[in-house]
Enzyme design. Structure first.
Site, mmCIF file in Angstrom:
data_model
loop_
_atom_site.group_PDB
_atom_site.id
_atom_site.type_symbol
_atom_site.label_atom_id
_atom_site.label_comp_id
_atom_site.label_asym_id
_atom_site.label_seq_id
_atom_site.Cartn_x
_atom_site.Cartn_y
_atom_site.Cartn_z
ATOM 1 C CD GLU A 25 -23.641 -63.835 41.047
ATOM 2 O OE1 GLU A 25 -24.085 -62.454 41.003
ATOM 3 O OE2 GLU A 25 -23.962 -64.484 39.982
ATOM 4 C CE LYS A 159 -27.166 -65.225 33.937
ATOM 5 N NZ LYS A 159 -26.009 -64.577 33.985
HETATM 6 N N1 PSU Z 1 -25.947 -66.145 37.538
HETATM 7 C C1 PSU Z 1 -27.345 -66.488 37.639
HETATM 8 N N2 PSU Z 1 -28.206 -65.369 37.690
HETATM 9 C C2 PSU Z 1 -27.583 -63.876 37.503
HETATM 10 C C3 PSU Z 1 -26.397 -63.751 37.301
HETATM 11 C C4 PSU Z 1 -25.640 -64.918 37.270
HETATM 12 O O1 PSU Z 1 -27.878 -67.564 37.746
HETATM 13 O O2 PSU Z 1 -28.352 -62.894 37.563
HETATM 14 C C5 PSU Z 1 -25.649 -62.453 36.966
HETATM 15 C C6 PSU Z 1 -24.248 -62.369 37.639
HETATM 16 O O3 PSU Z 1 -23.994 -61.427 38.513
HETATM 17 C C7 PSU Z 1 -23.339 -62.002 36.225
HETATM 18 C C8 PSU Z 1 -24.617 -60.948 35.686
HETATM 19 O O4 PSU Z 1 -22.288 -61.427 36.478
HETATM 20 O O5 PSU Z 1 -25.702 -61.766 35.820
HETATM 21 C C9 PSU Z 1 -24.099 -60.666 34.231
HETATM 22 O O6 PSU Z 1 -24.474 -59.452 34.067
HETATM 23 P P1 PSU Z 1 -24.058 -58.755 32.776
HETATM 24 O O7 PSU Z 1 -24.544 -59.617 31.428
HETATM 25 O O8 PSU Z 1 -24.800 -57.181 32.683
HETATM 26 O O9 PSU Z 1 -22.724 -58.640 32.814
#
Ligand code: PSU
Ligand code: MN
Length: 303
Positions: A25, A159
């Site tokens: 990604e 996370k």
């Molecule tokens: N994994 C990481 N760092 C990130 C992300 C994933 O180690 O920044 C990103 C991914 O793109 C994931 C996003 O889809 O964070 C989630 O964002 P939200 O909580 O706004 O859906």
């Protein structure tokens, strides 16, 4: 579809030869890590995938195209475009139609990978149910995507800034297989053990590949979440992180941070509060996930 998706030369060659491919990604590059560590990490992760025997395909949106595989200059430029759009399922078509530069989240990367015919994707951690979601309704579109789009996503769990019990509940409701790799516990991104058990466990890339094929054979939509614990030497103790996470969450609430800005804000503040240790752990776990994803892609390509 063909005029929306543009493959890099490397990725085209990999497709032609039936070589294993791992999608990566780009939101982690533009919104997940500061420059220049984001660029160094993006390069190192690609190198890791190659070393493990697969071809990396970093995905982003540029000039009205879904780009599957970026050349070094493009990766470099993207890493210095912090105002790139953060694209989830809802944003993808608008970004393409308007010619914007966009970085794909887990959800959008899954969509693009599936359209291109890539089965396996490595990231850091998926989005999930945020703390206080019962008030804010903040639940990442990543979860629903896992129930719809047939890609196996390798992450270090969700996370630890999220509400992990609720995240697991939603994944169960949506029918997403959550497979811990090599242990019973559901990992918590920077730490190996969240204190929760994962619903499923597998111990080899071959088993995970077999489950991926079986899901398709059954005609079940959606993918799988492989929860791969961070290597022991790189993990941060849960007890050390917990109060810092609580602090970042309180700050986000006090400053009125909402929507797409929440995850980048929390990651950036934790980076500051841990003197960079959270970022080092984040890099280590992404590398570890890239390795396992390459193994799964290799098993899938071997048939
Ligand atoms: N994994 C990481 N760092 C990130 C992300 C994933 O180690 O920044 C990103 C991914 O793109 C994931 C996003 O889809 O964070 C989630 O964002 P939200 O909580 O706004 O859906
Ligand atoms: Mn959100």
């Amino acid at each position: 579809m063909n005029d929306i998706i543009a493959l890099s030369r490397d990725v085209q060659v990999a497709f032609d030869g039936g070589a294993p491919i791992v999608a990566l990604e780009s939101t982690i590059i533009t919104h997940g890590m500061p420059y220049p560590q984001n660029l160094q990490t993006a390069r190192a992760v690609e190198a890791q995938v190659r070393e493990a025997g697969a071809i990396p395909a970093t995905i982003a949106v540029m000039n009205g195209k879904i780009r599957i595989g970026l050349d070094p200059a493009e990766l470099d430029a993207l890493a210095q475009t912090p105002d790139a759009m953060k694209l989830s399922r809802a944003d993808l078509a608008v970004a393409l139609a308007s010619g914007a530069v966009g970085a794909t989240t887990v959800a959008a990367t899954m969509i693009c990978a599936a359209r291109a015919g890539i089965d396996v994707f490595a990231t850091g951690g998926i989005g999930g149910v945020h703390q206080g979601a019962e008030q804010s309704f903040d639940i990442s579109a990543d979860l629903r995507e896992l129930s719809e789009t047939p890609v196996t996503v390798v992450a270090a769990g969700a996370k630890a800034i999220l509400d992990l019990p609720k995240t697991l509940e939603v994944l169960e409701t949506l029918g997403v297989p959550v497979i811990a790799f090599g242990q019973e516990a559901f990992p918590a991104f920077w730490s190996r053990d969240s204190g929760l058990s994962a619903p499923l466990r597998m111990d080899s890339a071959a088993e995970i590949a077999a489950a991926h094929r079986m899901r398709a054979a059954l005609g079940l939509p959606g993918g799988q979440l492989v929860a791969n614990p961070i290597p022991e030497v790189d993990e941060l103790p849960r007890e050390m992180l917990a109060p810092l996470i609580a602090q970042t969450q309180a700050e986000a609430a006090a400053q009125g941070v909402t929507g797409k800005a929440v995850t980048p804000f929390l990651l950036q503040r934790l980076f500051e509060l841990t003197d960079g240790r959270s970022l080092r752990a984040n890099i280590a776990l992404v590398m570890n996930n890239a390795r396992l994803a390459a193994g799964i892609a290799t098993e899938l390509a071997a048939r």
